[in-house]
Write an enzyme that holds these catalytic residues in place. Structure first.
Site, mmCIF file in Angstrom:
data_model
loop_
_atom_site.group_PDB
_atom_site.id
_atom_site.type_symbol
_atom_site.label_atom_id
_atom_site.label_comp_id
_atom_site.label_asym_id
_atom_site.label_seq_id
_atom_site.Cartn_x
_atom_site.Cartn_y
_atom_site.Cartn_z
ATOM 1 N N TYR A 166 9.373 -10.590 -8.208
ATOM 2 C CA TYR A 166 9.181 -9.203 -8.634
ATOM 3 C C TYR A 166 10.538 -8.497 -8.710
ATOM 4 O O TYR A 166 10.904 -7.921 -9.731
ATOM 5 C CB TYR A 166 8.226 -8.515 -7.640
ATOM 6 C CG TYR A 166 8.269 -7.003 -7.649
ATOM 7 C CD1 TYR A 166 7.591 -6.274 -8.626
ATOM 8 C CD2 TYR A 166 8.972 -6.286 -6.672
ATOM 9 C CE1 TYR A 166 7.627 -4.888 -8.630
ATOM 10 C CE2 TYR A 166 9.011 -4.911 -6.664
ATOM 11 C CZ TYR A 166 8.337 -4.213 -7.639
ATOM 12 O OH TYR A 166 8.370 -2.838 -7.645
ATOM 13 N N LYS A 195 12.771 -6.903 -11.721
ATOM 14 C CA LYS A 195 13.084 -5.459 -11.721
ATOM 15 C C LYS A 195 14.580 -5.274 -11.992
ATOM 16 O O LYS A 195 14.991 -4.307 -12.628
ATOM 17 C CB LYS A 195 12.707 -4.796 -10.391
ATOM 18 C CG LYS A 195 11.234 -4.675 -10.099
ATOM 19 C CD LYS A 195 10.448 -3.790 -11.060
ATOM 20 C CE LYS A 195 10.588 -2.317 -10.884
ATOM 21 N NZ LYS A 195 9.720 -1.555 -11.828
HETATM 22 N N1 LIG Z 1 4.750 1.335 -4.819
HETATM 23 C C1 LIG Z 1 6.003 1.265 -4.385
HETATM 24 O O1 LIG Z 1 6.272 1.294 -3.184
HETATM 25 C C2 LIG Z 1 7.133 1.177 -5.372
HETATM 26 C C3 LIG Z 1 8.431 1.300 -4.910
HETATM 27 C C4 LIG Z 1 9.495 1.219 -5.812
HETATM 28 C C5 LIG Z 1 9.237 1.047 -7.157
HETATM 29 N N2 LIG Z 1 7.965 0.949 -7.593
HETATM 30 C C6 LIG Z 1 7.742 0.819 -9.041
HETATM 31 O O2 LIG Z 1 6.947 1.918 -9.449
HETATM 32 C C7 LIG Z 1 6.155 1.574 -10.574
HETATM 33 C C8 LIG Z 1 4.713 1.971 -10.330
HETATM 34 O O3 LIG Z 1 4.235 1.295 -9.198
HETATM 35 P P1 LIG Z 1 2.807 1.599 -8.581
HETATM 36 O O4 LIG Z 1 2.947 1.428 -7.116
HETATM 37 O O5 LIG Z 1 2.277 2.866 -9.126
HETATM 38 O O6 LIG Z 1 1.978 0.360 -9.142
HETATM 39 P P2 LIG Z 1 0.499 0.297 -9.744
HETATM 40 O O7 LIG Z 1 0.114 -1.135 -9.737
HETATM 41 O O8 LIG Z 1 -0.403 1.245 -9.060
HETATM 42 O O9 LIG Z 1 0.713 0.780 -11.251
HETATM 43 C C9 LIG Z 1 1.244 -0.012 -12.260
HETATM 44 C C10 LIG Z 1 0.459 0.208 -13.533
HETATM 45 O O10 LIG Z 1 1.016 -0.607 -14.563
HETATM 46 C C11 LIG Z 1 -0.045 -1.100 -15.367
HETATM 47 N N3 LIG Z 1 0.366 -2.289 -16.066
HETATM 48 C C12 LIG Z 1 0.645 -3.509 -15.540
HETATM 49 N N4 LIG Z 1 0.941 -4.382 -16.500
HETATM 50 C C13 LIG Z 1 0.848 -3.722 -17.688
HETATM 51 C C14 LIG Z 1 1.022 -4.091 -19.037
HETATM 52 N N5 LIG Z 1 1.327 -5.344 -19.381
HETATM 53 N N6 LIG Z 1 0.865 -3.156 -19.995
HETATM 54 C C15 LIG Z 1 0.518 -1.884 -19.669
HETATM 55 N N7 LIG Z 1 0.313 -1.478 -18.390
HETATM 56 C C16 LIG Z 1 0.485 -2.376 -17.410
HETATM 57 C C17 LIG Z 1 -1.162 -1.375 -14.355
HETATM 58 O O11 LIG Z 1 -2.430 -1.458 -14.985
HETATM 59 C C18 LIG Z 1 -1.024 -0.186 -13.416
HETATM 60 O O12 LIG Z 1 -1.864 0.872 -13.792
HETATM 61 C C19 LIG Z 1 6.373 0.079 -10.800
HETATM 62 O O13 LIG Z 1 7.321 -0.091 -11.825
HETATM 63 C C20 LIG Z 1 6.955 -0.403 -9.478
HETATM 64 O O14 LIG Z 1 7.802 -1.501 -9.691
HETATM 65 C C21 LIG Z 1 6.898 1.013 -6.743
HETATM 66 C C1 LIG Z 2 2.186 -7.133 7.607
HETATM 67 C C2 LIG Z 2 3.423 -6.275 7.568
HETATM 68 C C3 LIG Z 2 4.342 -6.577 8.696
HETATM 69 C C4 LIG Z 2 3.055 -4.790 7.592
HETATM 70 C C5 LIG Z 2 2.302 -4.396 6.355
HETATM 71 C C6 LIG Z 2 2.964 -3.227 5.622
HETATM 72 C C7 LIG Z 2 3.323 -3.592 4.213
HETATM 73 C C8 LIG Z 2 2.042 -3.691 3.428
HETATM 74 C C9 LIG Z 2 4.257 -2.556 3.539
HETATM 75 C C10 LIG Z 2 5.437 -2.139 4.412
HETATM 76 C C11 LIG Z 2 6.632 -1.936 3.465
HETATM 77 C C12 LIG Z 2 5.981 -1.931 2.110
HETATM 78 C C13 LIG Z 2 6.802 -2.068 0.882
HETATM 79 C C14 LIG Z 2 6.245 -2.615 -0.282
HETATM 80 C C15 LIG Z 2 4.847 -3.169 -0.273
HETATM 81 C C16 LIG Z 2 4.039 -2.853 0.986
HETATM 82 C C17 LIG Z 2 4.904 -3.002 2.227
HETATM 83 C C18 LIG Z 2 5.446 -4.420 2.355
HETATM 84 C C19 LIG Z 2 7.061 -2.848 -1.528
HETATM 85 C C20 LIG Z 2 7.393 -4.323 -1.447
HETATM 86 C C21 LIG Z 2 6.242 -2.598 -2.806
HETATM 87 C C22 LIG Z 2 7.085 -2.767 -4.057
HETATM 88 C C23 LIG Z 2 8.243 -1.816 -4.039
HETATM 89 O O1 LIG Z 2 8.995 -1.844 -5.205
HETATM 90 C C24 LIG Z 2 9.150 -1.990 -2.814
HETATM 91 C C25 LIG Z 2 9.930 -3.279 -2.885
HETATM 92 C C26 LIG Z 2 10.154 -0.853 -2.806
HETATM 93 O O2 LIG Z 2 11.312 -0.988 -3.151
HETATM 94 O O3 LIG Z 2 9.799 0.251 -2.413
HETATM 95 C C27 LIG Z 2 8.269 -1.881 -1.536
HETATM 96 C C28 LIG Z 2 9.039 -1.925 -0.248
HETATM 97 C C29 LIG Z 2 8.167 -1.509 0.913
#
Ligand SMILES: NC(=O)c1ccc[n+]([C@@H]2O[C@H](COP(=O)([O-])OP(=O)(O)OC[C@H]3O[C@@H](n4cnc5c(N)ncnc54)[C@H](O)[C@@H]3O)[C@@H](O)[C@H]2O)c1
Ligand SMILES: CC(C)CCC[C@@H](C)[C@H]1CC[C@H]2C3=C(CC[C@]12C)[C@@]1(C)CC[C@H](O)[C@@](C)(C(=O)O)[C@@H]1CC3
Length: 345
Positions: A144, A148
């Site tokens: 992943y 990214k």
């Molecule tokens: N959640 C986190 O902690 C976190 C942290 C840092 C960065 N991000 C980034 O933030 C963004 C949003 O993450 P999120 O947590 O809301 O995830 P999410 O899974 O809730 O949302 C992602 C959305 O993208 C859509 N999607 C996936 N593949 C697709 C495709 N081929 N075409 C069109 N739509 C598609 C999914 O249906 C979903 O609705 C992502 O780019 C993720 O990498 C998330």
């Molecule tokens: C079992 C474990 C010890 C505890 C469970 C918690 C775990 C689910 C979360 C704690 C930190 C989180 C996290 C992401 C996913 C959920 C956790 C691992 C993350 C990998 C999701 C994607 C993002 O892009 C991320 C890499 C980011 O940069 O924010 C997230 C980092 C933190």
């Protein structure tokens, strides 16, 4: 020669708008008077004033249709990190993002704001107050993150002031908040299976957890400050709560808020990481026969046992970013939003 009429700067599209972050972004954009189109492979809700286009971002024709008359695009779509599907990450995050850029350029979109991740510089070892100047991870912690990195490079390199196509990347970290399908649900599931009794390492490691509304605020500020003469063009910005917290204190506050016990017993980091690595290898070898999803993946253990917090000084300086919601308030609002995940329910 016919002059091209530029669409209103308040017409935007959110690719991935059905997701956790995407939906919060869409709601705030509407509140701020934007006209919003959502492009996603699924439609997860309905909102008055939002036009939904269900399609895959790898399908250029579908994107071209959705981006008609749009001047600003937010790209926050990605397969879930937990899917751990290398081919899918490559297809959507890298090849698909190339298609997003082409479609934006062909449609005369002026600004593209990418949701990247602070983890693009994380290699599984401590990062304290990390700045955007840190080099990309040479050994990203998972597929992943690997994709990214490539995605962020593609978007930032596409920034072209002469052609009037401006790009910026937002790097959030550890997003949490109401409707998050990841952090709290995985945590509660782990607690319900009796596996949240342990603290990995000495428990003093500081990390960023960022309330979703602050991440949204950072995206909208970036879009509004992205102009040909601004420093934002082609740059990446950390967006955090600016309140690094001990990883295990954050986990404990969420768990206790939902009625579960806080983790208490310490396990050595190296031991747990070694076991997680072994389990990951076994799962990989057995994949053709059976699909095993270990709870403690090497990535989760690394995230749970190291320091990883980032400076958002650049966002403060260039776009006046300040997190509107404190960590304490964010945690309270998050806990309240998951009544169905409370212990005993
Ligand atoms: N959640 C986190 O902690 C976190 C942290 C840092 C960065 N991000 C980034 O933030 C963004 C949003 O993450 P999120 O947590 O809301 O995830 P999410 O899974 O809730 O949302 C992602 C959305 O993208 C859509 N999607 C996936 N593949 C697709 C495709 N081929 N075409 C069109 N739509 C598609 C999914 O249906 C979903 O609705 C992502 O780019 C993720 O990498 C998330
Ligand atoms: C079992 C474990 C010890 C505890 C469970 C918690 C775990 C689910 C979360 C704690 C930190 C989180 C996290 C992401 C996913 C959920 C956790 C691992 C993350 C990998 C999701 C994607 C993002 O892009 C991320 C890499 C980011 O940069 O924010 C997230 C980092 C933190």
């Amino acid at each position: 020669m016919a002059t091209r009429i530029r669409p209103s700067s308040k017409r935007c599209a959110v690719i991935g708008g059905s997701g956790f972050l995407g939906r919060h972004l869409v709601e705030k954009l509407l509140e701020k008077g934007y006209t919003v189109t959502v492009f996603d492979i699924r439609q997860s809700y309905e909102l008055p004033g939002v036009a939904f286009h269900v399609g895959d971002l790898c399908d250029k024709q579908a994107l071209l249709t959705a981006l008609q008359d749009v001047s600003l695009v937010f790209h926050c779509a990605s397969p879930a990190p937990a899917s751990d599907d290398r081919a899918l990450f490559q297809k959507v995050n890298v090849d698909g993002t190339r298609i997003v850029i082409q479609a934006c350029q062909e449609r005369g979109v002026q600004k593209l704001v990418l949701t990247s991740s602070a983890s693009v510089v994380f290699e599984g070892t401590d990062i304290k107050d990390g700045k955007e100047e840190l080099p990309y991870a040479k050994k990203p912690i998972d597929y992943y993150t690997e994709t990214k990195i490539q995605q962020e490079k593609l978007v930032l390199e596409a920034c072209d002031k002469d052609k009037g196509f401006l790009t910026v990347a937002i790097r959030p970290h550890g997003i949490f908040g109401p409707q998050d399908p990841q952090l709290v649900p995985i945590l509660v599931d782990t607690a319900r299976r009796g596996k949240m009794k342990f603290i990995i390492g000495d428990g003093s490691n500081l990390v960023d957890f960022t309330f979703v509304e602050n991440v949204v605020h950072g995206h909208i500020l970036a879009a509004e400050h992205l102009k040909p003469d601004s420093p934002l063009c082609g740059k990446a910005y950390h967006i955090t709560n600016d309140e690094p917290v001990r990883f295990w204190d954050f986990m404990s506050q969420v768990l206790v808020g939902l009625g579960y016990d806080a983790p208490r017993y310490h396990l050595p980091y190296q031991l747990v990481y070694g076991i997680a690595l072994l389990l990951w290898l076994v799962a990989l070898l057995l994949r053709p026969l059976v699909r095993i999803k270990p709870t403690f993946t090497p990535m989760r253990v690394a995230l749970a046992g190291t320091h990883h917090y980032y400076s958002c000084a650049r966002a403060k300086e260039d776009m006046g970013y300040r997190p509107p919601v404190s960590l304490k308030e964010g945690i309270t609002r998050t806990v309240e939003s998951y009544p169905h995940l409370r212990k005993g329910v």
